[in-house]
Motif scaffolding. Structure first.
Motif, PDB file in Angstrom:
ATOM      1  N   LYS A 285      40.242  39.013  31.526  1.00 38.94           N
ATOM      2  CA  LYS A 285      41.181  38.404  30.531  1.00 38.94           C
ATOM      3  C   LYS A 285      40.743  38.596  29.117  1.00 38.94           C
ATOM      4  O   LYS A 285      39.594  37.968  28.859  1.00 38.94           O
ATOM      5  CB  LYS A 285      41.896  37.069  31.085  1.00 38.94           C
ATOM      6  N   VAL A 286      41.620  38.940  28.147  1.00 31.70           N
ATOM      7  CA  VAL A 286      41.153  39.040  26.921  1.00 31.70           C
ATOM      8  C   VAL A 286      42.479  38.137  25.987  1.00 31.70           C
ATOM      9  O   VAL A 286      43.591  38.211  26.506  1.00 31.70           O
ATOM     10  CB  VAL A 286      40.826  40.392  26.256  1.00 31.70           C
ATOM     11  N   LEU A 287      42.053  37.902  25.024  1.00 34.66           N
ATOM     12  CA  LEU A 287      43.224  37.315  23.880  1.00 34.66           C
ATOM     13  C   LEU A 287      42.870  38.017  22.547  1.00 34.66           C
ATOM     14  O   LEU A 287      41.903  38.369  22.207  1.00 34.66           O
ATOM     15  CB  LEU A 287      42.754  35.927  23.525  1.00 34.66           C
ATOM     16  N   CYS A 288      43.951  38.197  22.074  1.00 33.36           N
ATOM     17  CA  CYS A 288      44.068  38.807  20.715  1.00 33.36           C
ATOM     18  C   CYS A 288      45.301  38.448  19.855  1.00 33.36           C
ATOM     19  O   CYS A 288      46.142  37.675  20.188  1.00 33.36           O
ATOM     20  CB  CYS A 288      44.191  40.363  20.975  1.00 33.36           C
ATOM     21  N   GLY A 289      45.142  38.733  18.526  1.00 34.41           N
ATOM     22  CA  GLY A 289      46.288  38.567  17.657  1.00 34.41           C
ATOM     23  C   GLY A 289      45.986  39.472  16.282  1.00 34.41           C
ATOM     24  O   GLY A 289      44.886  39.742  16.065  1.00 34.41           O
ATOM     25  N   GLY A 290      46.989  39.356  15.510  1.00 35.82           N
ATOM     26  CA  GLY A 290      46.967  39.795  14.001  1.00 35.82           C
ATOM     27  C   GLY A 290      47.995  39.684  13.110  1.00 35.82           C
ATOM     28  O   GLY A 290      49.135  38.797  13.472  1.00 35.82           O
ATOM     29  N   SER A 291      48.572  40.899  12.704  1.00 37.42           N
ATOM     30  CA  SER A 291      49.720  40.791  11.458  1.00 37.42           C
ATOM     31  C   SER A 291      50.895  41.769  12.278  1.00 37.42           C
ATOM     32  O   SER A 291      52.261  41.647  11.568  1.00 37.42           O
ATOM     33  CB  SER A 291      49.272  41.363  10.057  1.00 37.42           C
ATOM     34  N   VAL A 293      51.058  42.027  15.974  1.00 39.71           N
ATOM     35  CA  VAL A 293      51.108  40.751  17.123  1.00 39.71           C
ATOM     36  C   VAL A 293      50.533  39.545  16.659  1.00 39.71           C
ATOM     37  O   VAL A 293      49.521  39.361  16.267  1.00 39.71           O
ATOM     38  CB  VAL A 293      50.123  41.345  18.299  1.00 39.71           C
ATOM     39  N   LYS A 294      51.722  38.717  16.261  1.00 46.33           N
ATOM     40  CA  LYS A 294      51.270  37.382  15.665  1.00 46.33           C
ATOM     41  C   LYS A 294      51.101  36.072  16.395  1.00 46.33           C
ATOM     42  O   LYS A 294      50.469  35.228  15.919  1.00 46.33           O
ATOM     43  CB  LYS A 294      52.518  37.365  14.572  1.00 46.33           C
ATOM     44  N   ASN A 295      51.718  36.311  17.711  1.00 49.95           N
ATOM     45  CA  ASN A 295      51.243  35.248  18.763  1.00 49.95           C
ATOM     46  C   ASN A 295      50.232  35.678  19.280  1.00 49.95           C
ATOM     47  O   ASN A 295      49.696  36.821  19.711  1.00 49.95           O
ATOM     48  CB  ASN A 295      52.363  35.105  19.498  1.00 49.95           C
ATOM     49  N   ALA A 296      49.160  34.666  19.704  1.00 52.69           N
ATOM     50  CA  ALA A 296      48.194  35.033  20.489  1.00 52.69           C
ATOM     51  C   ALA A 296      48.511  35.372  22.035  1.00 52.69           C
ATOM     52  O   ALA A 296      49.102  34.845  22.729  1.00 52.69           O
ATOM     53  CB  ALA A 296      47.452  33.778  20.635  1.00 52.69           C
ATOM     54  N   LYS A 297      47.951  36.563  22.270  1.00 51.94           N
ATOM     55  CA  LYS A 297      48.384  37.214  23.629  1.00 51.94           C
ATOM     56  C   LYS A 297      47.189  37.140  24.572  1.00 51.94           C
ATOM     57  O   LYS A 297      46.095  37.522  24.287  1.00 51.94           O
ATOM     58  CB  LYS A 297      48.657  38.846  23.529  1.00 51.94           C
ATOM     59  N   LEU A 298      47.406  36.962  25.805  1.00 51.52           N
ATOM     60  CA  LEU A 298      46.778  36.752  26.926  1.00 51.52           C
ATOM     61  C   LEU A 298      46.903  37.892  27.752  1.00 51.52           C
ATOM     62  O   LEU A 298      48.084  38.099  28.133  1.00 51.52           O
ATOM     63  CB  LEU A 298      46.600  35.495  27.752  1.00 51.52           C
ATOM     64  N   VAL A 299      46.151  38.888  27.740  1.00 56.86           N
ATOM     65  CA  VAL A 299      46.305  40.153  28.406  1.00 56.86           C
ATOM     66  C   VAL A 299      45.292  40.151  29.904  1.00 56.86           C
ATOM     67  O   VAL A 299      43.932  39.810  29.657  1.00 56.86           O
ATOM     68  CB  VAL A 299      45.762  41.344  27.475  1.00 56.86           C
ATOM     69  N   ASP A 300      45.813  40.712  30.813  1.00 56.84           N
ATOM     70  CA  ASP A 300      45.046  40.832  32.024  1.00 56.84           C
ATOM     71  C   ASP A 300      44.519  42.261  31.952  1.00 56.84           C
ATOM     72  O   ASP A 300      45.278  43.289  31.800  1.00 56.84           O
ATOM     73  CB  ASP A 300      45.913  40.557  33.218  1.00 56.84           C
ATOM     74  N   ILE A 301      43.310  42.525  32.060  1.00 54.70           N
ATOM     75  CA  ILE A 301      42.316  43.673  31.967  1.00 54.70           C
ATOM     76  C   ILE A 301      42.787  44.478  33.407  1.00 54.70           C
ATOM     77  O   ILE A 301      42.866  45.975  33.149  1.00 54.70           O
ATOM     78  CB  ILE A 301      40.943  43.717  31.998  1.00 54.70           C
ATOM     79  N   THR A 302      42.859  44.131  34.591  1.00 55.09           N
ATOM     80  CA  THR A 302      43.128  44.679  35.899  1.00 55.09           C
ATOM     81  C   THR A 302      44.756  45.315  35.651  1.00 55.09           C
ATOM     82  O   THR A 302      44.718  46.439  36.087  1.00 55.09           O
ATOM     83  CB  THR A 302      42.999  43.939  36.985  1.00 55.09           C
ATOM     84  N   SER A 303      45.456  44.522  35.458  1.00 56.22           N
ATOM     85  CA  SER A 303      46.959  45.023  35.299  1.00 56.22           C
ATOM     86  C   SER A 303      47.249  45.798  34.071  1.00 56.22           C
ATOM     87  O   SER A 303      48.398  46.423  33.984  1.00 56.22           O
ATOM     88  CB  SER A 303      47.863  44.066  35.912  1.00 56.22           C
ATOM     89  N   ASN A 304      46.404  45.604  32.970  1.00 58.17           N
ATOM     90  CA  ASN A 304      46.798  45.785  31.912  1.00 58.17           C
ATOM     91  C   ASN A 304      48.244  45.492  31.090  1.00 58.17           C
ATOM     92  O   ASN A 304      49.139  46.346  30.900  1.00 58.17           O
ATOM     93  CB  ASN A 304      46.897  47.589  31.687  1.00 58.17           C
ATOM     94  N   GLU A 305      48.542  44.227  31.518  1.00 56.06           N
ATOM     95  CA  GLU A 305      49.772  43.528  31.035  1.00 56.06           C
ATOM     96  C   GLU A 305      49.435  42.295  30.262  1.00 56.06           C
ATOM     97  O   GLU A 305      48.410  41.635  30.328  1.00 56.06           O
ATOM     98  CB  GLU A 305      50.616  43.207  32.554  1.00 56.06           C
ATOM     99  N   VAL A 306      50.361  42.029  29.527  1.00 58.79           N
ATOM    100  CA  VAL A 306      50.409  40.655  28.764  1.00 58.79           C
ATOM    101  C   VAL A 306      50.987  39.533  29.740  1.00 58.79           C
ATOM    102  O   VAL A 306      52.038  39.840  30.186  1.00 58.79           O
ATOM    103  CB  VAL A 306      51.331  40.830  27.402  1.00 58.79           C
ATOM    104  N   ILE A 307      50.115  38.777  30.049  1.00 58.00           N
ATOM    105  CA  ILE A 307      50.366  37.745  31.044  1.00 58.00           C
ATOM    106  C   ILE A 307      50.907  36.537  30.691  1.00 58.00           C
ATOM    107  O   ILE A 307      51.609  35.622  31.300  1.00 58.00           O
ATOM    108  CB  ILE A 307      49.467  37.754  32.125  1.00 58.00           C
TER     109      ILE A 307
END
Length: 344
Positions: A285-291, A293-307
């Motif tokens: 799992k990874v987390l990301c955000g910016g300008s 994508v302004k909310n912190a997103k949790l992404v599952d690597i296996t399914s390639n989905e924002v969970i």
């Protein structure tokens, strides 16, 4: 638990034509807001870090101040004023297994501050606008990057300059086989969490470079990621990059081959990505955000989905910190509040 290698191999099985489509699967809430800290009067939050040894969180502000909070209660512990005069505190980093942290910014000064006894002193001064600093795994080296396309290494005991890894001053890489230094401003430096001699850097020149502190040149270069914040992380043999680009901003690379392994979806409803920060939370799992994508997103690597996502209500998300031990995430930027959440 499956290894990150097997999980990334699974992610690769997706048709590349689908990588930019919105893919969301939120079956249960994993990010739960713990504290909302009002930060509207400090000109934004530019940096944040959890203490590795105590229940504290440090925020670096756009007005040059820094503030320490209790993670459990959200209460203020200490306000440290004018660390960076009236300019942003662009980077914070704790020594491993210590309550001492470093703070820096565009003035070029680096301060060492102890969150417990509140000692505070300038330990070095550069003629440079510093964007980021990091400390290696045994606390022996401090790395700095900023406006100049160079990476600097300092001894953390004496604060003497040990090495300067200089760029070619305008010459781009000719190929991956003959990597050279950076050519433009740098925004992030990060030591390998398992190897005290290896350090990464990235910035405007669309490349991530690995340096060996025992040598004088670049070990390897990954070309492509345009990193404009603390947008790189390492997990085993895999490199995460968060780029300030409209799409395909969140990517994972194999550090052994320097090849792209997967492009991850990080959008739920947004039209663009433009990431400033990205972190591994775990090996899947990874987390990301910016300008974009302004909310912190949790992404599952296996399914390639924002969970899951953490609502930040920010105009721009500029910084992100993860404490795996505390299972906490904090996100800050330009907006009314800074949000701290628990992560299952």
């Amino acid at each position: 638990m499956a290894s990150i290698k097997s999980k990334l191999s699974t992610a690769l099985e997706f048709d590349k034509s689908t990588t930019t489509k919105i893919r969301v699967h939120i079956s249960s809430k994993m990010l739960n807001v713990k504290h909302v800290i009002p930060t509207s009067s400090v000109n934004g939050v530019f940096s944040c870090q959890f203490s590795p040894v105590s229940d504290t969180l440090v925020l670096g502000y756009g007005n040059g101040d820094a503030e320490i909070f209790h993670c459990e209660t959200g209460e203020q512990v200490l306000l440290i004023q004018r660390l960076s005069k009236d300019l942003p505190v662009t980077s914070l980093r704790f020594l491993r297994d210590s309550d001492t942290f470093f703070a820096t910014g565009p003035t070029g000064s680096v301060r060492a501050i102890n969150a417990r006894d509140q000692t505070n002193q300038v330990v070095l001064q550069q003629d440079n606008e510093i964007s980021c600093l990091d400390v290696n795994v045994d606390n022996s080296l401090l790395s700095l990057v900023g406006k100049k396309p160079d990476l600097y290494l300092y001894d953390t005991e004496t604060y003497e300059l040990i090495s300067t890894f200089e760029g070619p001053k305008g010459i781009e890489d000719s190929s991956d086989d003959t990597p050279v230094g950076h050519s433009q401003r740098l925004f992030v430096t990060k030591f390998d969490p398992l190897d005290k001699f290896l350090v990464l850097s990235a910035g405007w020149d669309c490349s991530v470079k690995l340096w060996d502190t025992r040598s004088e040149g670049v070990v390897w270069s990954v070309n492509g990621p345009k990193v404009c914040g603390e947008g790189i992380d390492i997990c085993g043999h895999y490199l995460l990059t968060a780029s300030w680009v409209v799409k395909d901003a969140l990517q994972i690379w194999d550090t052994r081959t320097r090849k792209l392994v997967s492009t991850l979806n990080c959008r739920t409803h947004e039209d663009s990505e433009f990431l400033y920060c990205g972190h591994f939370y775990s090996n899947d799992k990874v987390l990301c955000g910016g300008s974009g994508v302004k909310n912190a997103k949790l992404v599952d690597i296996t399914s390639n989905e924002v969970i899951d996502e953490m609502p930040t209500h920010l105009k721009v998300m500029q910084c992100l910190s993860v404490s795996r031990a505390k299972k906490l995430v904090v996100a800050g930027g330009l907006g009314e509040n800074t949000t701290c959440a628990t992560l299952k």
